[in-house]
Design a protein around this motif. Structure first.
Motif, PDB file in Angstrom:
ATOM      1  N   LYS A  99       0.696  -1.220  -0.045  1.00 15.29           N
ATOM      2  CA  LYS A  99      -0.015  -0.052  -0.044  1.00 15.29           C
ATOM      3  C   LYS A  99       0.806   1.210   0.107  1.00 15.29           C
ATOM      4  O   LYS A  99       0.648   2.025  -0.855  1.00 15.29           O
ATOM      5  N   ASP A 223      -5.933  -2.517   3.772  1.00 17.07           N
ATOM      6  CA  ASP A 223      -4.682  -2.940   4.203  1.00 17.07           C
ATOM      7  C   ASP A 223      -4.613  -4.498   3.596  1.00 17.07           C
ATOM      8  O   ASP A 223      -5.568  -5.525   4.014  1.00 17.07           O
ATOM      9  N   ASP A 225      -3.120  -7.115   4.375  1.00 12.47           N
ATOM     10  CA  ASP A 225      -3.091  -8.196   5.643  1.00 12.47           C
ATOM     11  C   ASP A 225      -4.622  -8.367   6.112  1.00 12.47           C
ATOM     12  O   ASP A 225      -4.655  -9.519   6.706  1.00 12.47           O
TER      13      ASP A 225
END
Length: 491
Positions: A99, A223, A225
């Protein structure tokens, strides 16, 4: 790949037999926001508004300028710095996260477009003051640095969010939206210049505004993750290991999977052919109105080309190996079709014979329809080439670390080729020389890719192809551990 069943709390189901955990995807608006297709669309709009506008400008030939030499030197600078930084951008992406890498990568595009405009950071731009050409070249060099990081983050995200069965479709969705950016930019250009003989400043203003919007989108993206694929598996992003182990990972990626080297000629050709198409054909033969329309048709045809090849590469009626060979065969046929056609035109003109812009071919010229069809087919071939290249990379691995590094290889090698050919165009190498070298390189790329497809592409990605990710999870990417495990786990 394995994850603990209690990771991220409830909603996950562990399958110990294959060491893969399946997670429950979020519902409602949150589920829509975190859906992989939503994030791919947002990613595509970043490239729609930044590289897409760059493509619209480049597609005009000479950046739309009367003097194409300055633009050619600037584009050479773009790809020269791009080639260097892209080779290591995979490690940077793994270190700071995709990102942030994507956000940094957008910054150079606004500067580059602004350098063609009027006054930016107190310097005059080329279309107002010809003596400021050095600033356009400098802006190009800075763009090359940031673009290397943008495209590496893009490749890692695009190939990580999809399942094996979705890679062709995801690439096609991205490619269609991305190239729609160039279509919009070309539409702005055509509308602004339909009654003009030179590109108006309004064209650059419109493109600059759109580019600035693109800088904000990475701030709104999820995000990585927190992303879960549509099959319930979690996207595993790099664990931010030490720089030493990451640079070692570059070497490991090649040594443990040397088949990637057979794709390098295909990568090298993937941006090489733009120079002849944009500067030595579009800019050489057509006035600004026809060039703008050609540019529009070229990028519009890319949407069609990426969709067609994406459907073929992901069809469930064929095994993956069969799809790979089918895609390769289509590229071979398209390569000879467009280059034989282009040779028929190229043999009729040279640098010395091209007329002034006002005397070049216009959209009302009876010869124009056949010539614009060549641009359309070139656009289809380009989209198919880039989509297939990414698909082949994705077919080699599902390991996010590997994909980031391979994406860096792809953009580094392709940019090295582009930098060389743009410089050759700037110093006035004959059009025919550039054309023939383009044709030979494209054919060579397919010839070298064939044994890689035959020997390396399997019907499914095997666990041993995920060596870098396994090593991260097992020994926290310690260099000594990487050396010990590489001989046991990697092909």
């Amino acid at each position: 790949m394995s994850s603990s069943a209690d990771e991220k709390g409830s909603g996950s189901t562990s399958h110990d037999n294959d060491s893969v955990s399946v997670y429950e995807r979020p519902k409602g608006l949150r589920g829509l926001y975190y859906h992989p297709i939503t994030q791919i669309v947002m990613l595509a709009f970043v490239c729609f508004l930044c590289p897409g506008m760059f493509n619209a400008l480049t597609g005009l030939g000479g950046g739309g300028q009367v003097d194409p030499t300055t633009s050619a030197n600037s584009t050479c600078a773009v790809y020269a710095t791009y080639a260097f930084f892209a080779f290591f951008s995979g490690t940077v992406n793994n270190k700071i996260g995709a990102k942030r890498t994507l956000l940094f990568g957008t910054l150079g595009y606004a500067l580059y477009v602004g350098s063609y405009l009027q006054v930016i950071f107190r310097f005059r731009a080329i279309n107002i003051h010809p003596g400021a050409g050095w600033f356009v070249v400098t802006s190009g060099a800075l763009l090359g640095v940031t673009a290397a990081f943008l495209w590496t983050a893009q490749g890692a995200l695009m190939l990580s969010y999809c399942t094996e069965a979705q890679k062709g479709i995801f690439i096609s969705i991205f490619w269609a939206i991305f190239n729609l950016g160039a279509v919009v930019g070309a539409t702005v250009s055509f509308g602004q210049n339909i009654h003009s003989t030179v590109v108006s400043n309004g064209t650059y203003v419109g493109i600059l505004v759109l580019t600035l919007l693109g800088v904000t989108i990475p701030l709104l993206m999820a995000d990585p993750d927190k992303m879960i694929r549509t099959d319930g598996t979690k996207v595993v992003m790099p664990r931010h290991p030490s720089w030493k182990s990451e640079f070692y990972g570059l070497w490991v990626a090649i040594i443990t999977d040397p088949m990637i080297l057979l794709l390098f000629p295909m990568f090298f050709a993937s941006n090489y052919f733009y120079t002849w198409q944009f500067n030595d054909y579009n800019s050489a033969l057509f006035n600004i109105r026809a060039r703008s329309l050609n540019n529009f048709m070229y990028w519009l045809s890319q949407i069609i080309g990426s969709g067609m090849i994406g459907i073929i590469l992901d069809t469930r009626r064929l095994r993956r190996r069969v799809r790979a060979f089918t895609g390769w065969s289509i590229l071979l046929v398209m390569t000879f079709l467009v280059h034989v056609w282009a040779y028929y035109y190229q043999r009729t003109y040279t640098r010395a014979s091209i007329p002034q812009d006002s005397q070049k071919m216009d959209i009302y010229d009876p010869r124009y329809p056949a010539h614009v069809w060549l641009m359309i087919l070139y656009g289809v071939l380009d989209a198919m080439w880039q989509t297939t290249s990414f698909w082949l990379i994705g077919a080699m691995s599902n390991d996010t670390n590997k994909l980031a590094i391979y994406s860096g290889f792809y953009h580094s090698v392709q940019s090295a080729g582009a930098a060389g050919v743009w410089r050759m165009d700037a110093i006035g190498l004959p059009y025919m020389n550039i054309f023939l070298s383009t044709w030979c390189l494209v054919v060579a790329g397919l010839v070298f890719a064939f044994p890689m497809i035959y020997l390396r592409i399997r019907d499914t990605t095997m666990l041993e192809d995920e060596g870098l990710m396994q090593r991260d999870q097992i020994n926290d990417m310690k260099t000594k551990g990487m050396v010990e495990e590489s001989g046991n786990e990697m092909p």
